[in-house]
Structures are given as C-alpha cells and as structure tokens.
Design an enzyme around this catalytic site. Structure first.
Site, mmCIF file in Angstrom:
data_model
loop_
_atom_site.group_PDB
_atom_site.id
_atom_site.type_symbol
_atom_site.label_atom_id
_atom_site.label_comp_id
_atom_site.label_asym_id
_atom_site.label_seq_id
_atom_site.Cartn_x
_atom_site.Cartn_y
_atom_site.Cartn_z
ATOM 1 N N ARG A 240 0.857 -1.179 0.000
ATOM 2 C CA ARG A 240 0.000 0.000 0.000
ATOM 3 C C ARG A 240 0.893 1.229 0.000
ATOM 4 N NH1 ARG A 240 -3.549 -2.632 -1.557
ATOM 5 N NH2 ARG A 240 -5.592 -3.050 -0.607
ATOM 6 N N ASP A 264 3.857 -0.126 -7.523
ATOM 7 C CA ASP A 264 2.553 -0.488 -8.095
ATOM 8 C C ASP A 264 1.418 0.152 -7.304
ATOM 9 O OD1 ASP A 264 0.892 -1.989 -9.923
ATOM 10 O OD2 ASP A 264 0.421 -3.369 -8.274
ATOM 11 N N GLU A 269 -4.131 7.081 -4.388
ATOM 12 C CA GLU A 269 -4.433 6.615 -5.757
ATOM 13 C C GLU A 269 -5.808 7.124 -6.187
ATOM 14 O OE1 GLU A 269 -4.222 2.332 -5.956
ATOM 15 O OE2 GLU A 269 -2.246 2.320 -5.057
ATOM 16 N N HIS A 287 -1.354 0.019 -10.114
ATOM 17 C CA HIS A 287 -1.966 -0.980 -9.230
ATOM 18 C C HIS A 287 -2.442 -2.222 -10.004
ATOM 19 C CE1 HIS A 287 -4.028 -1.373 -5.065
ATOM 20 N NE2 HIS A 287 -3.794 -2.572 -5.581
ATOM 21 N N SER A 290 -3.062 -7.558 -8.800
ATOM 22 C CA SER A 290 -3.976 -8.704 -8.921
ATOM 23 C C SER A 290 -4.639 -8.784 -10.289
ATOM 24 C CB SER A 290 -5.041 -8.625 -7.826
ATOM 25 O OG SER A 290 -5.882 -7.502 -8.039
HETATM 26 C C1 8YV Z 1 -6.886 -4.921 -5.849
HETATM 27 C C2 8YV Z 1 -5.363 -5.160 -3.795
HETATM 28 O O1 8YV Z 1 -6.541 -4.678 -7.170
HETATM 29 O O2 8YV Z 1 -6.470 -7.023 -2.917
HETATM 30 C C3 8YV Z 1 -5.890 -5.983 -2.680
HETATM 31 O O3 8YV Z 1 -5.715 -5.594 -1.516
HETATM 32 O O4 8YV Z 1 -4.678 -4.228 -3.595
HETATM 33 C C4 8YV Z 1 -5.674 -5.525 -5.212
HETATM 34 O O5 8YV Z 1 -5.834 -6.876 -5.366
HETATM 35 C C5 8YV Z 1 -7.374 -3.680 -5.241
HETATM 36 O O6 8YV Z 1 -7.755 -3.939 -3.940
HETATM 37 C C6 8YV Z 1 -8.552 -3.101 -6.003
HETATM 38 O O7 8YV Z 1 -9.607 -4.039 -6.008
#
Ligand code: 8YV
Length: 321
Positions: A240, A264, A269, A287, A290
């Site tokens: 984060r 990332d 943000e 970001h 995922s």
């Molecule tokens: C997501 C993330 O892209 O799961 C998390 O905590 O940072 C990422 O997988 C983000 O949360 C937006 O959905």
C-alpha cells in the site's frame, strides 16, 4: 418482491462473476465503474442486504454508521481491508470478508516485474526506443543492477512476501526478511530472519514492501530509514502506498541515494505524488498486482462464496470482522 438477497456492487466485475451474481442475487452493479462518494455509497446501500466494495472505495466509520440496517455484510473485493473501518462494522454487527490467497501469485509476479524493471532500467529503455532516440548499442548505455547475487530484503513475510521470495530465489537473489514473527524453518527456505526492521534495512540491496497498511506501518519508509539503506539500493512496493513517505522517497531518488524504485501502489491513488512523474529512475505501474484473468475471477468468486455462506446461515470462510 425477490427472495434473493440484494447486493450493491461498487464496480464492474469480471463477466463470470457477474453471471453468478445475477443468477443467485438481486444484484445492482455500478456499471459506470467510477469511484463513489461517501454520500453516493450510503444512498446506493439503501435496501441492500450486502455490498461488494473495492479500494479506493472508502468505508470509514462515518459511512458505516450511516449504512441502512438492512446491510448485513460487506465483501471486500481485495485482500487489503484498510479501506474499511472494521471496528465500526463490528459495532453495527456487519460481517466483513476479504479475498486472501487467490492473489498471492499474481502480486508476486508484479513484484518481480518491478524488481526487474527498476533494476534493469526497463522504462528508460522503452522510452528511448519509442521516442526513436536509440542510436545504437553502447558498452555504457543504460547500465543497471544485476539481480543475481543481490540481497532481497522482504518487509512482511506473509503469503505474498513468501511467493516473491520463491521467485527471487530462482533469479539467484539472497533472501532476507523481517516479519512480526519468525517463520518456521521449513517455510523460511534458507531466508535470513532479521529481528528488527532496521536490521533488515541495513542489508537491503533491494527492499520489497509486503506488509499490510496499519497505523504501525503508515509512513514506515521515511527519510531516516532511507538513510539506513545501503547504496545502491532499490525500493519496491506492491503493498500500500501509505507505507512509504513519498516526499522522502522522491527526494532520495532525485539524489540517487536510492538508485531506483518500482511502485505499483501509491498514497492517494489514482492521484500519485507529482514528483514521481518526473523521475527517470521510478518504474511505475497503475496498481496491477492482482490484474490477471485467473485472479480477478477468483477474487470475485471468493466474495460470492463468502456471501453465499452468510446468506445460508453459515459463517463466512474469509471473515475479518
Ligand atoms: C486490488 C489489492 O486490485 O487485494 C488488494 O488488496 O490491492 C488488489 O488486489 C485492489 O484492492 C482493487 O480491487
């Protein structure tokens, strides 16, 4: 009147997840896909049994307290839950769930991309080519840092930290870590444990942040800690943005006190600190941790598995509050 539980989803979600949502729930999806204000969130929650939310949707105590009584559950489409005030949810008896595990590999892949991109100056190379500025191979052009033999210092050795370590090991990196508690030896896979964060920083050829955002980790990488890093050093963040003091890191990158950064995630943000845009030695991604087909589907299904459980009288498998 529908007997299906009513769910408000704050963003568009993958098609397979949408199909299941529409089959099993009375779903209202914010197809505009934009971030909602606190007021919009509260308005949209009217009459809902559950919400599916995702950062940067902010559900602080102010929002949670104003949610209608009908809302029994908040499923986070994320592993991180720092955007939701869990205490406030608990007080109101609202269950909160997250999506651990399913995004581990995808995020570790992005950590490796950032390590490679930052160490090997991939952005500068891309830019040179695309601006047609490349006038040919030179022995001294865009010389970077080799991963092989370098020490990777992992701050936060949870699932994603360990998955990143496994990949970095295959690149010949030596793994060091700090974690709130030491891992059992078989899980360490030869990694060296450092009891304090400061001991870890001293050996960080590459520092990769994998801790959750909590009041304790807020601004962890500050000016003082940056000065404790060896030189040259590279900073990687897939956790984060709040864990980094942006002004301090930008200043260190400008002075080459930190050779490069691969980031990332950012505080505030999508409005990252202006200073990052100017830096040649910052390798930046929006970001993407995922962002794979497999992982985003799995995250969505996990949200639904949790809601399915709650709405059929079972406990949610990934309940965090
Ligand atoms: C997501 C993330 O892209 O799961 C998390 O905590 O940072 C990422 O997988 C983000 O949360 C937006 O959905």
């Amino acid at each position: 009147v529908s007997a299906k539980p009513r769910i408000f989803v704050t963003r568009r979600v993958p098609e397979a997840v949408t199909d299941r949502l529409q089959r099993d729930y009375d779903a209202n999806i914010n197809t505009d896909d934009n971030a909602l204000t606190a007021d919009q969130l509260v308005t949209q929650a009217d009459g809902m049994d559950a919400l599916i939310v995702t950062p940067p949707d902010k559900l602080g105590a102010d929002v949670i307290e104003r949610l209608p009584d009908s809302v029994r559950a908040i499923a986070c489409f994320s592993v991180g839950t720092n955007h939701v005030d869990l205490e406030a949810a608990k007080k109101r008896g609202i269950a909160v769930t997250n999506t651990p595990g399913v995004l581990t590999d995808a995020t570790a892949e992005i950590a490796m991309l950032l390590i490679l991109g930052a160490c090997r100056r991939a952005w500068e190379g891309q830019k040179m080519l695309r601006r047609r500025d490349w006038d040919g191979w030179k022995p001294t052009q865009l010389i970077g840092l080799e991963l092989t033999g370098r020490r990777l210092a992992i701050f936060g050795m949870g699932r994603i930290g360990q998955a990143t370590a496994a990949r970095a090991r295959a690149f010949g990196m030596e793994i060091h870590y700090h974690n709130r508690s030491r891992l059992p030896e078989e899980q360490e896979q030869g990694a060296t444990y450092h009891e304090t964060p400061d001991q870890l920083l001293e050996v960080a050829d590459v520092l990769s942040l994998h801790c959750p955002a909590t009041p304790e980790t807020q601004g962890f990488l500050n000016a003082q800690r940056i000065e404790a890093l060896p030189a040259p050093t590279v900073v990687i963040n897939t956790s984060r943005g709040d864990v980094v003091d942006d002004a301090a890191l930008i200043d260190a990158l400008k002075r080459q006190r930190v050779a490069a950064a691969g980031l990332d995630v950012f505080a505030g943000e999508p409005n990252l600190h202006d200073g990052y845009y100017e830096l040649e030695n910052a390798y930046l991604l929006p970001h993407l941790g995922s962002a794979t087909v497999e992982t985003r589907n799995a995250m969505g299904f996990m949200c639904l598995d949790n809601l399915d459980a709650l709405f059929t009288g079972r406990d949610a498998p990934n309940r965090v509050a």
